[in-house]
Scaffold this active site. Structure first.
Site, mmCIF file in Angstrom:
data_model
loop_
_atom_site.group_PDB
_atom_site.id
_atom_site.type_symbol
_atom_site.label_atom_id
_atom_site.label_comp_id
_atom_site.label_asym_id
_atom_site.label_seq_id
_atom_site.Cartn_x
_atom_site.Cartn_y
_atom_site.Cartn_z
ATOM 1 N N THR A 18 0.827 -1.204 0.000
ATOM 2 C CA THR A 18 0.000 0.000 0.000
ATOM 3 C C THR A 18 0.863 1.257 0.000
ATOM 4 O O THR A 18 2.032 1.233 0.383
ATOM 5 C CB THR A 18 -0.953 0.029 1.210
ATOM 6 O OG1 THR A 18 -0.197 0.068 2.416
ATOM 7 C CG2 THR A 18 -1.864 -1.190 1.215
ATOM 8 N N ASP A 19 0.252 2.368 -0.433
ATOM 9 C CA ASP A 19 0.963 3.648 -0.481
ATOM 10 C C ASP A 19 0.548 4.538 0.693
ATOM 11 O O ASP A 19 -0.170 4.094 1.597
ATOM 12 C CB ASP A 19 0.737 4.341 -1.831
ATOM 13 C CG ASP A 19 -0.720 4.704 -2.091
ATOM 14 O OD1 ASP A 19 -1.535 4.715 -1.131
ATOM 15 O OD2 ASP A 19 -1.046 4.982 -3.257
ATOM 16 N N GLN A 20 0.950 5.793 0.673
ATOM 17 C CA GLN A 20 0.642 6.711 1.769
ATOM 18 C C GLN A 20 -0.852 6.967 1.930
ATOM 19 O O GLN A 20 -1.297 7.381 2.995
ATOM 20 C CB GLN A 20 1.364 8.045 1.566
ATOM 21 C CG GLN A 20 2.856 7.946 1.796
ATOM 22 C CD GLN A 20 3.554 9.281 1.620
ATOM 23 O OE1 GLN A 20 3.116 10.109 0.835
ATOM 24 N NE2 GLN A 20 4.637 9.476 2.347
#
Length: 137
Positions: A18-20
């Site tokens: 996952t990203d930010q």
């Protein structure tokens, strides 16, 4: 006309994917397509490594992915994989990536592979694999 052979790969989204914003980083869908391809070949009765040992490599020449809905940490992911086209030198796989809990389609993609030899030059897919893949379509 018979339906093409398909395979399904199932796994959960890892936090590292996952990203930010808390959603799966877009490039991971291409990794998931690779998981689908590997499992697809196994479902046909061979390992991709088998082709490599015979000097045939499937280099990705083109990849596309249409993102429809986001996946997040711990979602159950289902990658459905099938062959869209196969000839002696080019193999095209298609994918649908879905949320396994809700059934929602998250992404659709395809990859086009050029068969190459150890010398990095185009070559024909070994007859055994061509026949297996052609029959699966």
């Amino acid at each position: 006309m018979a339906e093409p052979h398909t395979s399904e790969s199932r796994f959960r989204v890892r936090y590292a994917e996952t990203d930010q914003m808390g959603v799966v980083y877009y490039a991971n869908y291409l990794v998931w397509m690779e998981v689908g391809r590997t499992d697809y070949c196994k479902s046909l009765g061979f390992d991709y490594r088998d082709m490599e040992s015979e000097g045939a490599f499937m280099a990705v020449a083109e990849a596309s992915c249409r993102y429809i809905a986001p996946a997040v940490y711990d979602n159950l992911i289902v990658v459905k994989t099938w062959l869209e086209k196969v000839n002696r030198k080019i193999v095209t796989f298609a994918y649908t990536i879905s949320n396994g809990d809700t059934g929602q389609v998250l992404a659709e993609g395809r990859t086009v592979h050029l068969t190459m030899g150890r010398d990095k030059k185009s070559r024909a897919l070994p007859a055994r694999y061509f026949e297996i893949m052609a029959k699966a379509m």
